[in-house]
Design an enzyme around this catalytic site. Sequence first.
Site, PDB file in Angstrom:
ATOM      1  N   GLY A  46      95.392 130.161 -56.911  1.00 12.25           N
ATOM      2  CA  GLY A  46      94.622 130.443 -58.123  1.00 12.25           C
ATOM      3  C   GLY A  46      93.793 131.709 -57.954  1.00 12.25           C
ATOM      4  CB  SER A  47      90.675 132.726 -59.655  1.00 10.15           C
ATOM      5  OG  SER A  47      91.141 132.351 -60.923  1.00 10.15           O
TER       6      SER A  47
END
Length: 767
Positions: free
Chosen positions: A328-329
Amino acid sequence: MNSSRVPTRQMLQRVLALSGICGLLFLILPLIRLWQLQIVQHEELESRAIAQQLREAPTTAARGSIYDCKGRPLAVSASVDNVYLSPAEIDQYGENRELIADSLAELLALDREEVLKKSRMTGSWYVTVARKVEREQAEAVRRFIADNGIHGVHLETDTKRYYPNSSLACHVIGFVGMDNTGLEGIEARYDEALTGTAGRTRRATNAYGTELIYTAFEDYVPGEDGCDLVTTIDSAIQFYIEKQLRQAVADYDILNGAGAICMDVNTGAILAMASIDGYDLNNFLAVSPEAQAMVDAATTKEEAQRLLQQAQMRQWRNKALSDTYEPGSTFKIITLSMALEEGVVHKEDSFYCGGSVSVIGRGTPIRCWKDGGHGSQTLTQAVQHSCNAAFVNIGQRVGAETFYDYCEAFGFLNQREDPDESLTATTGIDLSGESGSIWWSHNVFCSEKNLSQLAAASFGQTFTITPLQLITAVSAAVNGGKLYQPYVVSRLIDGDGQVTYEREPRLVRQVISEETSQQVRTILEQVVGDPKDGTGHNAAVAGYRIGGKTGTSEKVSLEAQTGQKEYIVSFLGFAPADDPKIAILIFLDTPSNESGIYISGGQMAAPVVGRMMADILPYLGVQPSVLSDAGADVSVPDFTGETRQEAAEAVQNAKLRFRTLGEGETVTGQLPAPGSTIARDSEILLYFSRTPSTELETVPELTGMSYERARDLLSDYAIYISSLSPVTDASAQLIGSQSLAAGTRTGHGNIVSVTLQSADGEMLGRY
Ligand SMILES: [Zn+2]
C-alpha cells in the site's frame, strides 16, 4: 479486446493465493518433517540408530553462544547429563532390574514400567531413559550407581540450551531440537558454525558385538567446540520494539498478529525484528493458553495433535520476513524516489485530484481514498495527503519500463529471460524462512494497452513483498541512495577467542543519487512534521526530526478470514530526518472493527512508531534539539477589568503590542481570547465599553512570507498567527504551510497556525 487476457484483480488474487499456499508449503513441509524427526519420533529413531551402530559414542562439543551487538547473551549452553541403560551389561552382570527401575523412576520422575521394559532390551548397550538431566538429579543417579556397584546404568555429558531472555527476539534467535540441532532462526542458519565438531570415544569390541564382555574405553578423539556468534540485534531496542508492538496488538484488537523491524539504514544491520505472538525459547513447544485450550477441547487425539502443530507453526513464524503483503501507501516512497531521480516530477509541480483518475485499459476509474478528492496539491502535499490520484499520475510520468527497472534496482524483483514469467526476489538475509515477492511479468506490467498494473503499483497495490524488502529499499531511499543487504550476524569467534568471520556491510548498488535522497527525506519529514497536512503526524516526537509514510492495504480477499474487509495497517519511519540512523517498519495484521479507532496506518501504526522512536532515539544517544525560546510564541493574558494603565503594562510584560478601541477606563473585551498562543509582538485589540465586531475577513496567502511579515499582515485584519515550528528568527524564517487556506473566510480574533521552513528551505518540525 480480449478481456480474458487482461489480468484482473480476481486473477491476481488467485495467483497470490496459490503462490501463498505453495510458499507456505515450501516453508512448512521441511518443518513438519523436522518436527517429526526431532520431536515426535526422536526417542524411537534414536534407540534404533544406537542399537545398530553403537560402540562408538560421540562426545558433544560445546555449542557456541549467541550474543547481541553489545555482548549480552541471547543463547548459552550449559552442561547436563543424559542417563542411559546398557541392558546387555545388566544381563551380563545379572543386575537387579526391579531395583534399577524403582530407583531411576524415583530419582528422575520416570515411568517405572517403561524403565523396566527398556532394561530388558538385552541386545543393546545403549537405551536412553532420561535426557538433559540437571546437576542435582545426575548426582543422585551417580550415588545410586556407586552405592550399588551397578554396571548397567551410565551417564554421559550433554549440553542444554538456555535462552536468558526467554521470548525476546525469539524469531531471530530460533531454537535447537533434543539433539542440539538448530531448527529455527540463527540457531538453524548458523548451525554448523555453532555446533563445532563432536569428539569420539571408541570402546573395545569385536565382530560378535554384544556377546563380548564390555571392557574399557579404548581411545578418545577430541572435538572442537562451536563458534560464539555476535549478532546485530540490540536487546534494548528489541525490548522497546516488542513492548510497543505488543501494546498495539492489545490496544487495536489486532486479530492476526503483527511484525516490526528496526534497521540501521547505513549498513543494513537488523537492530530488532519482532513478530507477535512470540513464544518462550526455553519451552518452544508450549503454545499460548488460548491455543492450548483449543487443543484440549479437541475430540480426537489426531485433531489435538493437528491443532497443537498448527499453533506451534504459527508462533514460530517470523512474520517480518515470512509474510508477504501488498504494502500500500508506504510504497509511495519508492515511486517518489524514482520520479525525483528521473526528473519527471519537481517540488514545484502541482497535482490535481478530483477524487478519481481514469487509466488506459481499465474499465472504471481508480478512486483516491478521499471522496471528492484532494484538489490542487504540491508534490509535498500529494505525499502528505497520500493521494492515490497524484501517484497514478507520477507513476505514468515515470513510465512502466522505467518503473519496472527501479523496482528491480530497489530489490523487489529479479528480471528473467522470459518476459512472460512472473517474478520474485528476496533480500538474501542470513536467516531461514525468508519469502519472496510476487510481481507481474514484464509483458503484463509494461503493456501499452493496459496501464492498470502500473497505476496500482504506483501506490503499492497488486504485487506482494515482504516487510523486510520494503524497509531495506526505503533505507536506501533515505540514506543517500545506497541499497544494503540486510543481515543479523556480524562476527564468529572460535573457541580460542579468534574472530574467524567478520561481516562488512554489503552494498548491493547505488539506486538513486544523494541529492534525490535528500529531497525524499525532506518531503517525508513533512508527512510527520506537519500537523495539518501530514497523514503521519501521529508519529511525531517532541524534539526529534522524524520522517515517514503511512500505509493501509486491504488484504486480498482470499486471504481474508472473517468475511469482512480486512486490512494491514503499517507505518515506516526514520530518524533523525536530516541524517537518518535508523528506520522502523511496523505492520498490524487485521485490526478488528471493534477497537473504535479508524482503521488506518496514520491512526494506528504511526503513533506506535512514534512511541518506539521516543524510547530508542535517547537510548542511541540522539540528542533532542533544544528549542530556544528567543522567538517563541507567547500566551495572551486576560486583560478584562484592568485600567488603561494596568493593561498597557501587562501587555508589555506579555511581550505583545496593542491597539485600543472605544472610550472608557476599564477593558471590557479583547482579541484574541485570553489563553491564546500567538506570535510574540503581535498587536492585540483592547476594547473599552465596546464589543468586538463579528465581521468575517478573508485569509491571505502566507506561504513564502516571513513569519514577522505574516504576523503584521494578519493583525491588520484582527486575525492572529501561531507557529507549529520552533521560532528562532521571525524575520528570516519563511512560512511553509498554513492551517486556514488562502481565501477562507474567518472571524476576528481567530488564529492561523503555520509551519516554518528554515533558511535552506527545509521544514523544521516542532514534533
Ligand atoms: Zn487524492
